[in-house]
Every structure is written in structure tokens, then in C-alpha cells.
Design an enzyme around this catalytic site. Structure first.
Site, PDB file in Angstrom:
ATOM      1  N   ASP A 251       0.899  -1.122  -0.242  1.00 13.43           N
ATOM      2  CA  ASP A 251      -0.036   0.062  -0.015  1.00 13.43           C
ATOM      3  C   ASP A 251       1.043   1.168  -0.102  1.00 13.43           C
ATOM      4  OD1 ASP A 251      -3.195   0.470   1.667  1.00 13.43           O
ATOM      5  OD2 ASP A 251      -2.073   1.826   0.155  1.00 13.43           O
TER       6      ASP A 251
HETATM    7  C1  GLC Z   1      -4.197   4.382  -0.142  1.00 13.08           C
HETATM    8  C2  GLC Z   1      -5.175   3.207   0.199  1.00 13.08           C
HETATM    9  C3  GLC Z   1      -5.440   2.230  -0.942  1.00 13.08           C
HETATM   10  C4  GLC Z   1      -5.044   2.760  -2.111  1.00 13.08           C
HETATM   11  C5  GLC Z   1      -3.744   3.282  -2.413  1.00 13.08           C
HETATM   12  C6  GLC Z   1      -3.552   3.923  -3.700  1.00 13.08           C
HETATM   13  O1  GLC Z   1      -3.343   4.676   1.006  1.00 13.08           O
HETATM   14  O2  GLC Z   1      -4.815   2.750   1.488  1.00 13.08           O
HETATM   15  O3  GLC Z   1      -6.605   1.677  -0.651  1.00 13.08           O
HETATM   16  O4  GLC Z   1      -5.457   1.859  -3.284  1.00 13.08           O
HETATM   17  O5  GLC Z   1      -3.500   4.119  -1.063  1.00 13.08           O
HETATM   18  O6  GLC Z   1      -4.266   4.896  -3.906  1.00 13.08           O
END
Ligand code: GLC
Length: 707
Positions: A251
Site C-alpha cells: 500500500d
Molecule cells: C491508499 C489506500 C489504498 C489505495 C492506495 C493508492 O493509501 O490505502 O486503498 O489503493 O493508497 O491510492
């Protein structure tokens, strides 16, 4: 080696046009190493055929080997045509509609240059304080599993990438992200392995078994180790036990965040832990780019580990045909004809109508009859508020149908009055006075109340899950007029409805209904659509009960066995029960379910029993009912829930029509994780329930014998 390591990096693309886009994580401290730009493997958060083509062109001019970028974006509940939030789609209990919504989202995204979506989010959640409940399909593993499969099928077109509109799906957030202590986002998650396997992991596995190409690691710890650096979770369970050989992506910054977590002393250790846990792609921190070469040179990491990660990423690019056509389906002309098309918006309307839940309808206050009475529409969500909800990416709130404009198509102007009544979190004396004056001229008051779209979603946890005081003040004052009040709720989580429920004759839970939200609300309020949603998550009586969920254990001192005793499991100041149960939702029809009929009462493991009910629509209008099958294991080697969802069917019945709904009970439905972590059933007695809510008692007993 530098080029190999480059493939493992994902960097955020150029800043976005719309202020609605969701950029998360430490945007300000992006700090993307310049050396990465010509060799990075992927870009996130960029879409638009022209933009994507331009970036790809510029990149390929610089990339020595001609390996194209793969573009990944958060398409969570629609791309530009925004569907209801996933919690609402879960409330539809209609997996076909969910699949169709994903299919449309994929088409709009694909022509806009997107190759991968960071969806479905499959985090099971039992805590409405956590803002990301809006992204889930709720508290039950069986429901989550079915929706995870549907979303993956819809995005990946049944894993047939010869279809240009298929995009790769990414199951997230692995694992257990939905169970943070205190409901506070990014907080510690800690539970037994058995609990993790029994309730939290099966949803992700269902999406992976359906073919999801990627898995995203979660921010939280799992048994004291951040998921993103958790070798047991990612290598032993995900890869070896489940056989997942797709791409594991972190993430946003979650690999670098092993440092503040305190399990990596520095970026080099973070990189070591990530590659050892078989994490392939690092999103928006650069521990791999900065340290993997050095780790290989010094022998701390085998080059083979890097090669395996690179190979998984190249295989994904190859599967999507990017080496033959780095643009894949990006097309400015197709964007014009496919994105936000009338056909797509009609489907969004259908999904919204099927996702709304009628929670209360005293004296059949609803449906309203147009122009038979004066209606006052009051509340902050009557007009310009955002009905799209969090993670609505390329959606534009001002393109969504609003409640007032939709009602004006049905009710002529001298029968429809409007006053804003309050803002979402404040109310002025003038607003209140004008609302009262407006309501005094009407026969019925329709209140459009709710949470601001930023009060749920990522980093949006609340300790108070009521509506803001301003709106509680508004409804209380209007209730003094003694007129019927219909309350429509726009919110991203189960709410504590004290201060709302007692003043409302009818309550429609509209969630964040998306692009056609205003139209869908109007169609339901005036009976053009018959509400058929059921709650995918319990609504607590109050936040003090949280976590509260339907598939709870009996305990050794169940309140029900001695409600007047002191020494039983109960509160001094609240009931034990939710305000509205998992699986609950009313209809304008009147559905009657017969007692459960079993084909027999005993079965061996290889056998099966059919359980059925006859559903009759005794109402005056056609409608849909969700028939739910629950099973209780009366005795296990560990405590077993009072009931567990094991099947559901959403059926349509004309007025007066009856239909027999049959479920097949098989031994695999009776399995659970034993203390030794084996997943199997025991011989013994089970109760079978079939009803239209989890709040049910009528049941039949079956026996599984082991001979
Ligand atoms: C965020 C979220 C995740 C998302 C990622 C990219 O922090 O936790 O769900 O896909 O960043 O935007």
C-alpha cells in the site's frame, strides 16, 4: 540490476485535474528519486487516454529495453460513472449487479488508459467507527466472498484479457485491515490466527481464487508484524498455502512505514524484509530502489529473489498485452462514447435503487403520492452536497443527479417546497426559521440528512457515529410540527440513529448512492422503485456496543437465558442488540415466508439436505426479497456463532405470487477452523434458519453423522 530494481517501483503520476481525486499518503514528501523516472515499473493514479499515451510515449523513448509502464488506479465503485459505495452495493445482496457495475467501471477505465484497479477491497469489518467501512461489503465473510468474486469477474472479464475492456483486479488490503483497535484507521490489529482464518482471510481468498492478478498489502500489523513485511502472511499463507503467484504490491508507503512501526531500523532493513516476504512492487517509498542492489551485492538478498519479483511484474504486463500494445485500450474517441454514457448511468441508477434499505415505514408513510400532498424537502443533502462518497476518483459531484432536481420532475412546483434547513455540521437561526416556515406550509416533510463525504473513507474514523448535532437539532425542531417525517440518510457507515429514528415515520438508508443518487431516491420515495436492500452490517443502538455483529457467540452466561438476572452478559445502560440487524430491510410489498421444509433431518458427509421455504408476496405491488440461509453449529471444539450466513437468493415476486426457494446444505458448509487450524466439520446437530433477516428464530434441526 538497476533496471530490474526499477521494475519493482511504482510512483505517483502527475497531480490530477480534479480536486475530487483521492491522493493518499504523504503526497508532500513524495521524494521520487530522479533516476527512477526512466526505469520505474508502474505509475499510479493517472488516467485519461491522452495523458497516459503521452506518459507512455515519453517513457518508452527513455527506457532502454522498451518495457512499458503499467498504469494502476483506484477504481473502487465506478470510474466516471459512479456507482453506490461498495457498502451500498453489498446492501443490494445482488452479486450480478455488482459484477455488472465492475464491468462498466472496467470499460470506462480501460478506454481511459487504466490497466489495473486497486479493487476489490475485501476487508471484513465489524466496527462502524472505522471510516473505510464504506469501501467494504460489510461484516459477514460469506457475503464478502461472493461480492469479491463478482467484482473480480467484472473487472477481469472472467480472466479473458483478449477482451480489451478487461482490467486486472487487485484484492486488498491483505490482511485484516478492517479490524483496527478502537476503529482508528492504521491502528494495531491483533487477533488469534484462528479468528483471522475463520472470518477475515476467506474474502481475500475468494477474490484470489476467482483470479485476481494482484494483492495489496495492508498498513496494519498481523500478530505484531506489519503485513507488508510479514513473511508468514505473504509467503507461507498467500503464496505457498494458497498458491498465489501474482503480483504483491504494497500500500502507499507501507514498506517504508515498517520504520515508524519499529520493525525496520532503516530503509535498508525495510527493503530486506519486503523482498524476503516476497513483496514485488513498492508503492511510493523507495527502499528497493535505494538498497536492493547493495543487498544483492553484499549477499543479504539473492538475485533470484529480485528476478522472481521482476518476472511476476513482467508476466502481468505480458498478460495485458502491453509489450505488443503499450497503450492497450486507451482511446480518446472511445472515451467520448463509453465514459459516462447514458447506458452506464442507467445501470448506476439500477444499482442505487437496489442498494437502498428501507429501515422504517410506520403506517406506510412511504411511498408518497406525487401531487396529492404538499411536500417540504429540507436538509443539506437536498441539493448541492456530494452524493458520490469517498473514493469516487474521476467522478464529478456536480454531474450527479440531486434529490431536489429529481423530485421536481415528479412533483409540480406548488406541491414541492424546499429549504436547506442546515449545513452538514452547522445550523444558523435563519436556516432553522426558514425550514420551520417552509415545513409549516407542507403536509409531509422529507429530510435529506447525512455525513459529509469526507467523514468516511480513508483516515476518516469517528468516535461519535451519530449525525452532526446541527442536523439532530433540525429534525427535533421540525418534529414539533407533528407532521409526517420521511428521513433519507446519506452516509458511509452504520450510524447511531438516536435523535433521528424517534422523530422519523419512515427512514430510507441511501448511503452514498453515486451519479444517479438523486434519481434513485426519488424513484423509491414515490414508489417507481420498490426498496429491496438489506443491511450488510449491523446498525448499533449506540457506539458503546461496538464491535457488534450478528454472528456472535452465546457466551457462558447468555442474557437471553436469564434476562432478569444480574450475573448475565449485558449492559447496565444499553441493550445487547443492534438497532437494525444484519440482513434487515423492509419493502413496499409484504413478503411472507413459510416454515423451513427439510428433505430429511440426517446426512452423512458425502450427502446433502435441501432446505426450502415458500415465499409469498401478499402485498399489492411487485417486489424483491432476499431469502437468507443461516446455520448454527450447536457444539464445536471451539465456540461457534449463534448463526452464520451460508446462502442467499434475491427473488422477484409479482403481487400475490409465491415461489419456493431451495438451498442445498452440504457438509462443506459446516466446516470451521479447529484449534489445530484444520478446516473441517464435526458430526453433530445443527440448526437451519431461513428468513429475510438474521433476526430470526424459526428453524429446523439437522444432524450430520460421521458414518
Ligand atoms: C491508499 C489506500 C489504498 C489505495 C492506495 C493508492 O493509501 O490505502 O486503498 O489503493 O493508497 O491510492
Amino acid at each position: 540490476m538497476e533496471e530490474k530494481v526499477g521494475q519493482l517501483a511504482q510512483i505517483a503520476g502527475v497531480p490530477y485535474e480534479s480536486e475530487q481525486s483521492e491522493i493518499t499518503g504523504p503526497v508532500a514528501e513524495m521524494g521520487i528519486p530522479r533516476k527512477l523516472l526512466p526505469i520505474a515499473g508502474s505509475v499510479l493514479g493517472v488516467s485519461g487516454a491522452e495523458t497516459v499515451k503521452r506518459i507512455q510515449d515519453n517513457y518508452l523513448k527513455e527506457n532502454r529495453l522498451g518495457i512499458p509502464l503499467i498504469f494502476m488506479v483506484d477504481v473502487i465503485h465506478g470510474f466516471k460513472t459512479i456507482f453506490p459505495i461498495p457498502l451500498a452495493i453489498g446492501a443490494s445482496w445482488d452479486t450480478d449487479l455488482a459484477e455488472e457495475s465492475a464491468r462498466i467501471a472496467a470499460k470506462e477505465a480501460a478506454v481511459s488508459g487504466v490497466h489495473v484497479t486497486f479493487s476489490p477491497m475485501v476487508d471484513l469489518v465489524r466496527d462502524p467507527r472505522w471510516g473505510r467501512v464504506m469501501e467494504t461489503t460489510g461484516e459477514d465473510k460469506y457475503l464478502n466472498e461472493r461480492f469479491a468474486e463478482s467484482f473480480v469477474r467484472g473487472y477481469q472479464n472472467n480472466n479473458d484479457y483478449s477482451d480489451p475492456y478487461a482490467i486486472a483486479a487487485c484484492v486488498k488490503h491483505f490482511a485484516g485491515y478492517g479490524a483496527p483497535e478502537g476503529g482508528r484507521d492504521y491502528n494495531t490489529v491483533d487477533m488469534s490466527e484462528r479468528q483471522l482464518r475463520e472470518h477475515y482471510l476467506s474474502g481475500y481468498k475468494a477474490g484470489i481464487d476467482e483470479g485476481a492478478e494482484l494483492v495489496m498489502t495492508s498498513f496494519n500489523t498481523v500478530d505484531g508484524i506489519p503485513a507488508t513485511a510479514n513473511k508468514w502472511l505473504l509467503d507461507d499463507v498467500l503464496r505457498k498455502e494458497w498458491g498465489f503467484d501474482g503480483v504483491i504490491i504494497t500500500d502507499w508507503a507501507s514498506l517504508g512505514e515498517t520504520i515508524p512501526h519499529g520493525v525496520a531500523a532503516n530503509e535498508k532493513e525495510a527493503a530486506q524484509k519486503g523482498i524476503d516476504a516476497t513483496v514485488d512492487m513498492e508503492m511510493m517509498t523507495f527502499t528497493y530502489s535505494n538498497h536492493l542492489e547493495e543487498l544483492v551485492e553484499e549477499g543479504s538478498v539473492d538475485e533470484e529473489q529480485v528476478d522472481q519479483a521482476v518476472l511476476r511484474i513482467l508476466k502481468l504486463k505480458n498478460k495485458l498485452g502491453l509489450f505488443e500494445n503499450p497503450y492497450r485500450t486507451a482511446s480518446v474517441s472511445d472515451e467520448g462514447s463509453i465514459v459516462f454514457s447514458e447506458e452506464n448511468r442507467q445501470k448506476a441508477l439500477e444499482v442505487a435503487e437496489n442498494s437502498m434499505v428501507l429501515l422504517k415505514n410506520e403506517q406506510n408513510t412511504l411511498p408518497l403520492v406525487p401531487n396529492e400532498e404538499k411536500i417540504a424537502l429540507i436538509g443539506p443533502f437536498g441539493t448541492d452536497e456530494n452524493l458520490l462518497g469517498a473514493w469516487s476518483w474521476r467522478g464529478e459531484p456536480n454531474t450527479a443527479s440531486q434529490v431536489l432536481e429529481s423530485m421536481r420532475k415528479v412533483v409540480n412546483e406548488d406541491n414541492l417546497l424546499y429549504s436547506k434547513g442546515s449545513n452538514i455540521e452547522e445550523i444558523t437561526t435563519e436556516q432553522l426559521e426558514e425550514a420551520v416556515q417552509t415545513a409549516e406550509k407542507a403536509d409531509t416533510i422529507v429530510l435529506a440528512l447525512g455525513e459529509h463525504w469526507e467523514m468516511s473513507g480513508e483516515a476518516a474514523s469517528r468516535t461519535n457515529i451519530k449525525l452532526p448535532d446541527a442536523q439532530l437539532q433540525l429534525i427535533k425542531r421540525l418534529s414539533e410540527l407533528k407532521k409526517p417525517i420521511v428521513t433519507v440518510l446519506f452516509n458511509g457507515r452504520p450510524l447511531d440513529l438516536n435523535g433521528i429514528e424517534e422523530y422519523s415515520d419512515a427512514i430510507l438508508e441511501a448511503w452514498f448512492p453515486g451519479t444517479e443518487g438523486g434519481e434513485a431516491v426519488t424513484n423509491i420515495l414515490f414508489g417507481k422503485a420498490n426498496p429491496s436492500g438489506k443491511l450488510p452490517m449491523s446498525f448499533p443502538e449506540n457506539v458503546g456496543q461496538v464491535p457488534i455483529y450478528y454472528n456472535r457467540f452465546n457466551t457462558g452466561r447468555p442474557y437471553e437465558s436469564a434476562p432478569n438476572d444480574k450475573y448475565v452478559s449485558k449492559y447496565l445502560d444499553s441493550s445487547n442488540y443492534p438497532k437494525y440487524d444484519f440482513g434487515y430491510g423492509l419493502s413496499y410489498s409484504d413478503f411472507e415466508l413459510s416454515p423451513v421444509q427439510l428433505s430429511k433431518n440426517e446426512m452423512t458427509p458425502g450427502d446433502e439436505i435441501t432446505a426450502s421455504v415458500t415465499v409469498t408476496n401478499k402485498g399489492e405491488r411487485a417486489g424483491k426479497e432476499v431469502v437468507q440461509l443461516y446455520i448454527r453449529d450447536l457444539v464445536g471444539e471451539v465456540v461457534r456463532p449463534l448463526k452464520e450466513l451460508k446462502g442467499f437468493k434475491k427473488i422477484h415476486l409479482e403481487a400475490g405470487e409465491s415461489e419456493e426457494v431451495t438451498f442445498t446444505v452440504t457438509e462443506d458448509m459446516l466446516r470451521y477452523y479447529h484449534p489445530d487450524q484444520t478446516f473441517r466439520s464435526d458430526a453433530g446437530e445443527f440448526e437451519v434458519f431461513i428468513n429475510n433477516s438474521s433476526h430470526t428464530s424459526h428453524t429446523e434441526t439437522i444432524v450430520l453423522t460421521n458414518k
